[in-house]
Design an enzyme around this catalytic site. Structure first.
Site, mmCIF file in Angstrom:
data_model
loop_
_atom_site.group_PDB
_atom_site.id
_atom_site.type_symbol
_atom_site.label_atom_id
_atom_site.label_comp_id
_atom_site.label_asym_id
_atom_site.label_seq_id
_atom_site.Cartn_x
_atom_site.Cartn_y
_atom_site.Cartn_z
ATOM 1 N N ASP A 342 2.990 -2.047 -0.721
ATOM 2 C CA ASP A 342 1.825 -2.127 -0.054
ATOM 3 C C ASP A 342 1.394 -0.944 0.314
ATOM 4 O O ASP A 342 2.315 -0.318 0.821
ATOM 5 C CB ASP A 342 1.702 -3.405 0.970
ATOM 6 N N GLU A 378 1.018 -0.176 -5.027
ATOM 7 C CA GLU A 378 -0.362 -0.422 -4.930
ATOM 8 C C GLU A 378 -0.816 1.211 -4.521
ATOM 9 O O GLU A 378 -0.607 1.696 -3.317
ATOM 10 C CB GLU A 378 -0.628 -1.449 -3.532
#
Length: 702
Positions: A342, A378
């Site tokens: 993330d 990401e």
């Protein structure tokens, strides 16, 4: 109680069958107490007197799995100088393998007095906070082996443990929403029939429900609020939270592996649940604030590139060790097959700017364990220069946000999208080829947990997030969505038919693009969140997958597209197209060719036309340049993909020089999308009418 010196490594609580070794790092604390917690609310404190390189440690004979514990750090509380040590706060072990309980929000769990952020708070947090748990590391893995599915065979399925399983009618109620539910035959059967090879789980590291959300009657549903990087989230365990969550998670991984499904974890190593300078003191902040967090020039405050209040200090050797130890633990002890990072751009901020040569990437590259699993970035954060799609090192694959945006723009009819759409369809060579990466570096997706579901993408122009309690200010405002003429629900048959066609267009495009496709859980059932594009706090039926009694046409179509991809290597090439005939294939045709709807080859003027929203692409199955695993030549059928994203029906001419006879195998204008082998046969030069916003695929046998 006997207390032996113990060892400084490994960090955390390590049970060896006769007792437990405890080790914790803190340079800021003057002394640290290990607190053994008892069910009657009392605690036994043991000072950790041995210290090696600021790691305090002790070995306690007879301390068994299930024992709850925490630490109390004694030392300086001086926020102005970055020090927040407070012995009144029971602290979680940063290396805890399991965590019990939940935070009971009140002033007790904060290091300062409400309204006086620089004044130390001496209220005891122990009755109100979570506790670490000693776990039994032994588990019978049997003959478990990682599937090691190669990227060109991978189909990712992003899912939430609770959201995927909470409403499945075949699951016993006591298992719904848990790790055990993931291992249930009904869930595994759905995934295998769908053609999924890897389950990408939204955060399962122990996370915290934010104080603000709890006060509003909401929950941190998504879980991007980690406090324990080694511990499976205890609320997803059906067996208990005194270490049982570890066994339950391992059992789920073992069952998924038996079905050939990899397990990939969405991990949040960019920040913790302790938030900004007004956040609670739960673990890292109370042990060594300045070693774990990136502090601002005024050390009362935190530098935040994550939008969550804090960022971990990626130049700290202790932070880097924590992350690498955690990653290795989940691979070696929990048997997971990879990670999706993330806000991964934050991990590259060794100082301020994003740096692909940062220490974190060096450590991953040389690590013999972590470097061998799937690593998915990401590739952005909210800091300056944070959008880094295409800029991660060669070992990494990336969520391709440009693919998502371009495919959405194409199908909603935006002008001047053809050229970029062609690049995204063929693996995004503009992003990945220059550093030696291949099409498989691109994780392609149209929808994910963050944003509209597939159904909502074609049903809403605007977000509808009022349920989140932020006056609809939260969530992305530019969704590249189109509601097909009516905002939200509609009973107009023509609009419903168009929306269904658009859903099929997105699924077909995703599965026939070069790269690695990722589906979002429930999209195969046309799941809706009623226009809420930021369901992070909606732990309810709004975000749970509604399992229908029968799968429906979209599920059948999605399955068919996944299996079409899996059956044909021309859709999952390991090398980029050359745009010319391939030597050694005895085929004079180029490996790829682009055509206008009239059947002529695309020109520069065609690519740049503002009004052009339609094209065809020829994929030559006889011109695949990469060899098979034993060096053999790979040959496949050839395909002609016809895209009509315009608002009116168009005639497409089958090119005359790229095959005599074809068969229609996909037509998104039809509710069933055409079953393989039943479509019409067409000849070179024939004209096909594609209705507005539809896609047709022709197949020519090798």
């Amino acid at each position: 109680m006997q207390v032996w010196p113990g060892e400084a490594y490994p960090l955390g609580a390590t049970y060896d069958g006769a007792g437990t070794n405890f080790a914790v790092f803190s340079e800021a604390a003057d002394r640290i107490e290990l607190c053994l917690l008892h069910d009657d609310g009392s605690e036994t404190a043991v000072e950790l007197r041995e210290s090696d390189a600021f790691v305090r440690h002790a070995y306690l004979p007879g301390i068994m799995p299930g024992q709850r514990y925490g630490f109390r750090a004694h030392g300086r509380y001086d926020p102005g100088h970055g020090q927040r040590v407070n012995s009144a706060k029971l602290l979680l072990d940063p290396y805890a393998r399991a965590i019990s309980g939940a935070v009971e929000w009140g002033e007790e769990v904060y290091g300062y007095r409400f309204g006086e952020p620089d004044k130390r708070n001496d209220l005891d947090s122990a009755p109100h906070t979570m506790t670490s748990v000693v776990v039994n590391p032994y588990f019978d893995w049997g003959d478990d082996r990682p599937p090691r599915t190669e990227y060109h065979h991978t189909v990712l399925y992003e899912a939430h443990v609770k959201g995927l399983t909470m409403q499945h009618p075949e699951l016993p109620e006591e298992l719904r929403g848990t790790y055990a539910a993931l291992a249930h035959p009904a869930i595994i059967e759905h995934l295998t029939k769908l053609g999924v090879t890897a389950l990408e789980l939204m955060p399962v590291h122990q996370f915290v429900n934010d104080h603000r959300l709890v006060d509003m009657g909401l929950n941190n549903y998504w879980g991007y609020n980690t406090i324990g990087f080694f511990a499976p989230h205890n609320a997803y365990a059906s067996w208990g939270d005194r270490g049982q969550q570890v066994l339950e998670f391992k059992s789920a991984v073992r069952a998924l592996h038996e079905a050939g499904i990899e397990v990939i974890l969405d991990v949040v190593y960019n920040h913790t649940a302790e938030g900004n300078h007004l956040g609670p003191t739960l673990s890292f902040r109370g042990l060594d604030n300045a070693s774990y967090y990136r502090l601002a020039e005024d050390q009362r405050y935190y530098t935040d590139t994550t939008g969550t209040g804090n960022s971990l200090l990626m130049r700290s050797p202790h932070v880097l060790q924590l992350i690498m130890d955690s990653l290795r633990y989940w691979v070696t002890e929990m048997h997971v097959d990879g990670f999706r990072f993330d806000l991964a751009a934050t991990l590259a901020r060794q100082f301020h700017e994003v740096d692909r040569l940062s220490s974190f990437f060096d450590l991953v590259q040389q690590d013999p364990v972590v470097s061998q699993v799937k690593l998915i970035a990401e590739p952005w954060d909210v800091g300056e220069g944070g959008y880094q799609v295409g800029n991660f090192p060669p070992l990494w694959t990336e969520w391709n946000g440009k693919y998502r945006d371009t495919v959405r723009d194409m199908w909603r009819g935006e002008p001047r999208t053809l050229a970029e759409f062609a690049s995204r369809l063929t693996g995004s060579s503009d992003l990945y080829q220059d550093d030696g990466r291949r099409p498989l570096a691109s994780i392609n997706f149209v929808t994910c947990h963050d944003g509209f579901t597939l159904n909502d993408l074609v049903s809403y122009n605007n977000k509808h997030n009022q349920a989140n309690g932020e006056d609809n200010r939260d969530g992305e405002s530019h969704n590249r969505s189109w509601n097909c003429g009516v905002e939200g629900e509609s009973d107009d048959e023509s609009i419903l038919a168009l929306r269904a066609r658009q859903r099929r267009n997105y699924v077909a495009t995703l599965m026939l693009s070069q790269g690695v496709p990722m589906l979002s859980h429930g999209d195969e059932f046309a799941r809706t969140q009623e226009g809420n594009n930021n369901g992070y706090c909606q732990d309810s039926e709004l975000c749970w997958v509604p399992w229908p009694e029968e799968g429906g046409e979209l599920l059948e179509f999605t399955r068919a597209m996944v299996w079409l991809r899996r059956d044909h290597p021309v859709f999952r090439r390991r090398r980029f197209f050359h745009g010319r005939p391939v030597q050694g294939t005895h085929d004079e045709l180029s490996d790829i060719a682009w055509f206008t709807p009239e059947g002529g080859e695309m020109t520069e003027r065609d690519w740049g036309s503002a009004t052009a929203r339609a094209l065809s692409v020829f994929l030559n199955g006889n011109a695949i340049s990469e060899p098979g695993p034993r060096g053999e030549r790979i040959a496949d059928d050839s395909f002609l993909l016809m895209f009509n994203a315009s608002p009116q029906a168009l005639e497409f001419v089958v090119p005359v020089d790229h095959g005599r006879q074809w068969q229609v195998i996909v037509d998104t204008a039809l509710p069933e999308g055409v079953a393989p082998g039943t479509g019409a046969k067409v000849e070179a030069g024939d004209r096909l009418t594609l209705v507005d916003r539809s896609m047709t695929v022709l197949q020519r046998p090798a």
